[in-house]
Design an enzyme around this catalytic site. Sequence first.
Site, PDB file in Angstrom:
ATOM      1  N   LYS A 100       0.848  -1.189   0.000  1.00  0.00           N
ATOM      2  CA  LYS A 100       0.000   0.000   0.000  1.00  0.00           C
ATOM      3  C   LYS A 100       0.886   1.243   0.000  1.00  0.00           C
ATOM      4  O   LYS A 100       1.782   1.372   0.840  1.00  0.00           O
ATOM      5  CB  LYS A 100      -0.856  -0.025   1.270  1.00  0.00           C
ATOM      6  CG  LYS A 100      -2.214   0.600   1.151  1.00  0.00           C
ATOM      7  CD  LYS A 100      -2.961   0.315   2.451  1.00  0.00           C
ATOM      8  CE  LYS A 100      -4.280   1.004   2.509  1.00  0.00           C
ATOM      9  NZ  LYS A 100      -4.813   0.979   3.873  1.00  0.00           N
TER      10      LYS A 100
HETATM   11  C1  E4P Z   1      -8.040   2.144   3.791  1.00  0.00           C
HETATM   12  O1  E4P Z   1      -7.423   1.199   3.371  1.00  0.00           O
HETATM   13  C2  E4P Z   1      -7.817   2.764   5.093  1.00  0.00           C
HETATM   14  O2  E4P Z   1      -7.125   1.873   5.910  1.00  0.00           O
HETATM   15  C3  E4P Z   1      -9.081   3.092   5.847  1.00  0.00           C
HETATM   16  O3  E4P Z   1     -10.238   2.717   5.176  1.00  0.00           O
HETATM   17  C4  E4P Z   1      -9.094   4.433   6.460  1.00  0.00           C
HETATM   18  O4  E4P Z   1     -10.295   4.624   7.139  1.00  0.00           O
HETATM   19  P1  E4P Z   1     -10.531   5.806   8.177  1.00  0.00           P
HETATM   20  O5  E4P Z   1     -10.869   7.023   7.433  1.00  0.00           O
HETATM   21  O6  E4P Z   1     -11.687   5.317   9.005  1.00  0.00           O
HETATM   22  O7  E4P Z   1      -9.266   5.941   8.983  1.00  0.00           O
END
Ligand code: E4P
Length: 227
Positions: free
Chosen positions: A87
């Site tokens: 990622k």
């Molecule tokens: C995506 O891969 C992120 O890890 C995640 O969805 C972020 O979510 P949040 O906005 O609740 O931190």
Amino acid sequence: MKFFIDTADLDEIREAEGWGVLAGVTTNPSLYAKTGGRLADFEGHMVRICEVCEGLPVSAESQAKTIEDMVADARRLSKLAPNIVVKLPICEEALTACHTVAAEGIRVNMTLVFSPTQALLAANAGARYVSPFVGRFDDIAEDGIGQLASVVRAVKNYDWAGRNVDGRVEIITASVRTPNHITQAALLGADIATVPLVALRKAVRHPLTDQGRASFDRDWQKVLDAQ
Ligand code: E4P
């Protein structure tokens, strides 16, 4: 639409895996920190997640800031397990790093995507997944689902054959907070929703289901009492 779980907590992953609905896992630095994780154990923890959900894509996020460090991270992380997806948060460096490692067959999930242009650039650079965030728009009183709709339309307009090892780009709806986010993502044709366990639990429940179960239980008791 497929469900990923958005957590680094092994118990939560095991629970969702046990429901038979899990198609992958996404983690991020905040989610890893929430588990009390240490730097020295980060890669070991990612391996344990990959073992819990063997064969399912598991996103492990790089915190590198330079192209060279991102490429090195991607190469190292991708060797941890065959199901690791690297990622990278979208930026110029991440596009270049993505392009380099995608050519080596490494799967990249481009994260922190908030616009169709970011999604299109990520897909062109070879990202296997793009992660548009919904809830963070809603948090600032903007329309997260409307933004997601634009990303889905833009990305689905094109054929991504040859851009990454699988020749396709899947949209992971991220920053999901509510069952309505999940429903809207599915209606828009997003491929995946990555959902925290708390929101998955909300998605299972419905007040009419609870009411229906209670009345069936009451009536079944009459059947049992009549024996
Ligand atoms: C995506 O891969 C992120 O890890 C995640 O969805 C972020 O979510 P949040 O906005 O609740 O931190």
